[in-house]
Enzyme design. Structure first.
Site, short mmCIF file in Angstrom:
data_model
loop_
_atom_site.label_atom_id
_atom_site.label_comp_id
_atom_site.label_asym_id
_atom_site.label_seq_id
_atom_site.Cartn_x
_atom_site.Cartn_y
_atom_site.Cartn_z
N CYS A 77 0.84 -1.21 0.00
CA CYS A 77 0.00 0.00 0.00
C CYS A 77 0.87 1.25 0.00
CB CYS A 77 -0.88 0.04 1.24
SG CYS A 77 -1.70 -1.50 1.67
N CYS A 80 2.02 3.27 -3.17
CA CYS A 80 1.13 4.29 -3.75
C CYS A 80 0.83 5.42 -2.78
CB CYS A 80 -0.20 3.65 -4.18
SG CYS A 80 -0.01 2.53 -5.57
N CYS A 220 -26.46 -3.73 18.18
CA CYS A 220 -27.66 -2.92 18.45
C CYS A 220 -28.90 -3.60 17.86
CB CYS A 220 -27.49 -1.49 17.93
SG CYS A 220 -26.42 -0.49 18.99
#
Lengths: 259, 152
Positions: A77, A80, A220
């Protein structure tokens, strides 16, 4: 008989899939928007603010390592994103032209995995995806949430708002009733917060782990005895976008610590 | 029944949209269900257990009753310490069974209802939170929450 039953079935589906969202729903005034961290005990808040004691940083550190490590078939990663991704997480979820849909941070990371690294997407809630998400989110620590819900994101925002305002489950409660209409009140040992996503991925003491916002949303939904949506479901991404827009301006806190 | 027929029935119970109400309209008088839902009288002690227990009524999630042996009671709903002075057994019964019949848009969950619910978890589909007898037990417990304690 078969025909008749088939017709009944079709007539029923719309009745099930389009429950009524609340009308004239109230909103929290902009000046009253506060983070979930203000409802924590002093000890939990201290734990969150101490980078050495906050267990969430274990995942941030792991994420940093993964960010710089080249996968088998592509580049790391960091190749870039040499300058890092400061402030980026605060703008997510966001509409992505290439994907043609709204992506949350997890979705964006997986999109890079697939298109730029020729790697399979990481599974939702895997250690890898949680770690890299936490690392990227943490680079926006303190930045104000600033998502854009104009243009193609508008419909998704509205779908998320409708989900938030719709009563569901055997207890027939909506997110809105707990987090907009009753925040600050006590639900047994918990004080209801306004239900913002600014701390996620967050370390929950109850989980004894870092977890994504979708894991919190599932908790939830399970709490009201509703069938939760699958991890990464586009409708949860829509809820995530609505939550972020509702909290625009609030400081990012990932990895937050929660009860 | 044909396969499709069975599927249709499954879907009906999963979404509850077409379930018949458990409480028939003709049993409601004003804001009360004056007749008990069962023949066995409610049990006060059982009612208190249901009121507290996490896996059953768990009313203390949102309510408080002074003197109860339970940590962390909620305050999303009103304090019920003296609710027996305000409400009759019939009024309590309707409010616990389906508060939304008293006040549309009420927050309080409906404990004896299966109709018109959405996205109900598979494990709970087609079932009310409490049985008719459990509602009676809680009514028996709450109607005695009075200042004097003895018969009103």
């Amino acid at each position: 008989m078969k025909r008749f039953a088939g017709a009944t079935l079709i007539a029923l589906i719309p009745a099930c899939s389009a429950p009524p969202a609340a009308e004239n729903a109230t909103e929290i005034a902009a000046e009253d928007i506060v983070s979930g961290s203000i409802f924590l005990t002093a000890e939990t808040r201290d734990l969150q603010e101490d980078n050495f004691a906050n267990p969430g940083y274990l995942w941030v550190d792991r994420g940093e390592a993964l960010f710089s490590k080249a996968p088998a078939s592509g580049e790391a990663c960091i190749t870039c994103h040499e300058a890092g991704l400061s402030g980026v997480a605060a703008t997510y979820p966001a509409y992505d032209e290439k994907a043609g849909r709204v992506l949350n941070l997890e979705g964006r990371i997986n999109q890079c995995r697939v298109t730029h690294q020729s790697e399979p997407a990481w599974e939702y809630e895997s250690e890898e995806l949680l770690s890299v998400t936490a690392f990227v989110a943490n680079q926006s620590l303190g930045a104000p949430v600033s998502v854009d819900v104009s243009g193609p994101a508008q419909d998704i925002y509205e779908a998320g708002r409708d989900y938030f305002q719709t009563r569901r489950g055997q207890f027939n409660l909506s997110c809105q009733q707990c987090h907009t209409e009753n925040w600050g009140k006590r639900l047994r040992g918990d004080t209801l917060s306004q239900g913002h996503g600014n701390g996620f991925p967050a370390y929950r003491l109850e989980w004894e782990s870092l977890g994504s916002l979708h894991r919190r949303l599932r908790d939830c939904d399970l709490g009201v005895r509703a069938e939760p949506l699958p991890y990464g479901d586009p409708l949860y991404v829509a809820v995530e976008l609505f939550l972020a827009a509702r909290s625009n301006g609030l400081e990012m806190e990932s990895p937050a610590v929660r009860r | 029944m044909s396969r499709v027929g069975i599927l249709a029935v499954l879907i009906i119970s999963a979404c509850g949209a077409q379930e018949a109400p458990l409480i028939r309209a003709n049993t409601i008088l004003g804001d009360a269900i004056t007749q008990p839902l069962t023949e066995t009288a409610g049990d006060t002690i059982r009612g208190e257990q249901l009121f507290v227990s996490r896996n059953e009524g768990h009313c203390i999630l949102c309510h408080q009753v002074d003197g109860l042996d339970a940590e962390f009671q909620g305050d999303v709903g009103p304090d019920l310490t003296l609710v027996g002075d305000r409400l009759s057994a019939g009024q309590l019964r309707l409010r616990i069974a389906d508060y939304q019949l008293v006040q549309p848009g009420a927050l309080m969950p409906s404990y004896y209802r299966i109709h018109d619910l959405h996205q109900v978890g598979e494990a709970y589909s087609g079932e009310s939170v409490l049985s008719a007898q459990q509602v009676e037990d809680i009514v028996a417990y709450l109607v005695e929450r009075r200042a004097s304690g003895d018969d009103a």
